[in-house]
Design a protein around this motif. Sequence first.
Motif, PDB file in Angstrom:
ATOM      1  N   CYS A 177      58.936 -18.559  29.999  1.00 58.33           N
ATOM      2  CA  CYS A 177      59.780 -19.145  31.042  1.00 58.33           C
ATOM      3  C   CYS A 177      59.846 -18.251  32.274  1.00 58.33           C
ATOM      4  N   THR A 178      59.906 -16.935  32.057  1.00 59.05           N
ATOM      5  CA  THR A 178      59.937 -16.002  33.180  1.00 59.05           C
ATOM      6  C   THR A 178      58.650 -16.074  33.980  1.00 59.05           C
ATOM      7  N   ILE A 179      57.512 -16.066  33.281  1.00 63.82           N
ATOM      8  CA  ILE A 179      56.218 -16.173  33.960  1.00 63.82           C
ATOM      9  C   ILE A 179      56.138 -17.481  34.737  1.00 63.82           C
ATOM     10  N   ASN A 180      56.545 -18.567  34.093  1.00 59.77           N
ATOM     11  CA  ASN A 180      56.510 -19.881  34.728  1.00 59.77           C
ATOM     12  C   ASN A 180      57.351 -19.911  36.004  1.00 59.77           C
ATOM     13  N   ASP A 181      58.563 -19.334  35.940  1.00 57.00           N
ATOM     14  CA  ASP A 181      59.447 -19.368  37.093  1.00 57.00           C
ATOM     15  C   ASP A 181      58.961 -18.473  38.224  1.00 57.00           C
ATOM     16  N   LEU A 182      58.310 -17.364  37.885  1.00 52.98           N
ATOM     17  CA  LEU A 182      57.766 -16.489  38.916  1.00 52.98           C
ATOM     18  C   LEU A 182      56.606 -17.161  39.656  1.00 52.98           C
ATOM     19  N   LEU A 240      46.891 -14.443  26.841  1.00 57.69           N
ATOM     20  CA  LEU A 240      46.030 -15.081  27.836  1.00 57.69           C
ATOM     21  C   LEU A 240      46.469 -16.518  28.089  1.00 57.69           C
ATOM     22  N   LEU A 241      46.809 -17.227  27.002  1.00 57.72           N
ATOM     23  CA  LEU A 241      47.311 -18.593  27.141  1.00 57.72           C
ATOM     24  C   LEU A 241      48.676 -18.617  27.810  1.00 57.72           C
ATOM     25  N   VAL A 242      49.547 -17.672  27.425  1.00 54.25           N
ATOM     26  CA  VAL A 242      50.907 -17.641  27.957  1.00 54.25           C
ATOM     27  C   VAL A 242      50.898 -17.423  29.471  1.00 54.25           C
ATOM     28  N   PHE A 243      50.062 -16.499  29.942  1.00 57.00           N
ATOM     29  CA  PHE A 243      50.038 -16.166  31.364  1.00 57.00           C
ATOM     30  C   PHE A 243      49.330 -17.235  32.198  1.00 57.00           C
ATOM     31  N   SER A 244      48.364 -17.929  31.624  1.00 57.85           N
ATOM     32  CA  SER A 244      47.592 -18.893  32.405  1.00 57.85           C
ATOM     33  C   SER A 244      48.165 -20.305  32.373  1.00 57.85           C
ATOM     34  N   TYR A 245      49.034 -20.606  31.398  1.00 62.32           N
ATOM     35  CA  TYR A 245      49.569 -21.963  31.295  1.00 62.32           C
ATOM     36  C   TYR A 245      50.237 -22.467  32.578  1.00 62.32           C
ATOM     37  N   PRO A 246      51.109 -21.668  33.248  1.00 59.52           N
ATOM     38  CA  PRO A 246      51.778 -22.208  34.445  1.00 59.52           C
ATOM     39  C   PRO A 246      50.817 -22.649  35.547  1.00 59.52           C
ATOM     40  N   LEU A 247      49.576 -22.157  35.536  1.00 64.00           N
ATOM     41  CA  LEU A 247      48.620 -22.533  36.572  1.00 64.00           C
ATOM     42  C   LEU A 247      47.951 -23.869  36.292  1.00 64.00           C
ATOM     43  N   MET A 248      48.034 -24.347  35.057  1.00 61.67           N
ATOM     44  CA  MET A 248      47.274 -25.533  34.663  1.00 61.67           C
ATOM     45  C   MET A 248      47.730 -26.800  35.382  1.00 61.67           C
ATOM     46  N   ALA A 257      48.339 -30.485  27.159  1.00 62.43           N
ATOM     47  CA  ALA A 257      47.396 -30.084  26.119  1.00 62.43           C
ATOM     48  C   ALA A 257      47.280 -28.562  26.068  1.00 62.43           C
ATOM     49  N   TYR A 258      47.281 -27.938  27.239  1.00 59.91           N
ATOM     50  CA  TYR A 258      47.205 -26.481  27.301  1.00 59.91           C
ATOM     51  C   TYR A 258      48.480 -25.853  26.742  1.00 59.91           C
ATOM     52  N   LEU A 259      49.617 -26.489  27.006  1.00 59.69           N
ATOM     53  CA  LEU A 259      50.865 -26.019  26.415  1.00 59.69           C
ATOM     54  C   LEU A 259      50.797 -26.115  24.893  1.00 59.69           C
ATOM     55  N   GLY A 260      50.176 -27.190  24.386  1.00 58.41           N
ATOM     56  CA  GLY A 260      50.023 -27.331  22.943  1.00 58.41           C
ATOM     57  C   GLY A 260      49.215 -26.198  22.342  1.00 58.41           C
TER      58      GLY A 260
END
Length: 404
Positions: A177-182, A240-248, A257-260
Motif C-alpha cells: 500500500c505504501t509503494i502504491n500510494d507513493l 519484484l512483483l510488489v514493487f512493479s504492480y502499481p505501474l501495471m 491479473a498482475y495483482l493475482g
Amino acid sequence: MVMWLSLSVRRLRLRPSPISVLSILSASPSSSSHRQNPSSDDDNFENSRLTTLGTLGAPTPLFTSRRALDLLSCYKLSLASISSSSGTVESGGSQRPEGGGKTQPTKSSSCWIQTFLPESVQPYALLARLDKPIGTWLLAWPCMWSITMAAPAGELPDLKMLALFGSGAVLLRGAGCTINDLLDRDIDIKVERTKSRPVASGILTPFQGLGFLGLQLLLGLGILLQLNNYSRILGASSLLLVFSYPLMKRLTFWPQAYLGLTFNWGALLGWAAIKEGLDVTIVLPLYCSGVCWTLVYDTIYAHQDKEDDLKVGVKSTALRFGSSTKGWISGFGAACITCLAVSGYNAELALPYYPFLVAAATQLGWQILTVDISNREDCNNKFVSNKWFGALVYSGILFGRLVS
C-alpha cells in the motif's frame, strides 16, 4: 486577525517538520495542546481546506504560539477525512461538499486508529491500511491454505508458521500500500475514493512515506530470515512483483491479473516453508486458483473507480470487460474452484474438503450473480465478503488434512 492567521499559515508552510524514522515511532509532545473538538472553536476551522492543511506534514513542536498550535489541531480533520470510506467525512459531524464552501452536518466516521494511536503515528497506520484489514486477509488466506495442505496427515498445521505468515501478511500488504500510494499520489488526488490518502492529500511527504516503507521492509526481512534458505530466496523474489504492480494500471488493462500473481505468492511460499521445496502438482493449481479468485474480487472492486479511471487515464479489467464483466468473472470463478479441487485431490485431502469447497463455490457464485457493478457500495460489500470464501476453503483444507 485575518491578516495574522494568514501570516501564521505562511510561516507553517515555510517550516516543514523534520523527517526521520523516529517521527514514525514517537508522538509529538505538542499533541497534548491540541483541542479535542476543533469544530467547536470560535475560529471557523470547518472552512479550512484540507489540501492546505495536509502540507503541514507530521505535527511537531516548532511553534511557541498558542494560536499556531491551534492551527495544528485541524490535522484531526484530515485524519477523519482519510478514515471515511468516501473520503469526504470530517470530524465534528461535518462533510465537505464536492464544490467546496461551508460544511454540512453529517454522521461522523471513526476507527480504532484515531481512538488508540498517537496522532503522529495515525497517518502511517492509515498509509498501511490498518483500518481496512480485508486486504491482509486476502493476502494471508493463500499462505494458510498451502501451510495447512503441507501439514502431515492427521496433524494440525505448524502454528508458528501460521503466526509468522500472518504477521508477514500485515507487513507486506502495508508495504504494498505504501509503494502504491507513493507511485500513484498524482493519480490518487484525482480519484474520489483515494484523494484523502495520507500521501496524496499531503499529510505525509513522499520522503516520510519512503522512510516508513524502509521500516516495513526491515521488519518483513526479520520474518523472512526465520524461514529456510529455499523460502528466503522465493520470498525475496516476490518483491519484484510488489514493487512493479502499481505501474501495471498504466500499461495494461489486466492489472488485476498482475495483482493475482503478487497476492497469491504465499501459496508457493507457505508450502516451501514447510517442505523446503515445491510440489508443482499441488502448489501450481493452488496458485492458479488464487490468481483466478483475485481476478474475480478485484474486478468487482475496480468497478467502484471506473469513471475516475477513465478521466485519469489508467486501466483495469473493469474497463476492459465493461458490460460483459459477469461473464468474464464467472469463467474465472469456475477456474478457481476447478483448480482448488485439483490441488486438493493431488494433496490427498480427505472427503470433508469437498463439501466445504462446494460451500465456497456457492459463496463465490452468490457474489458474481448478485453484484450490481453500477453500485459502488454493493461492489465494495461483495469485495469484503471474500474473507468468507477464504475461510470456507481453509476450513475444508484443515478438516480434509486432519482426517486424511
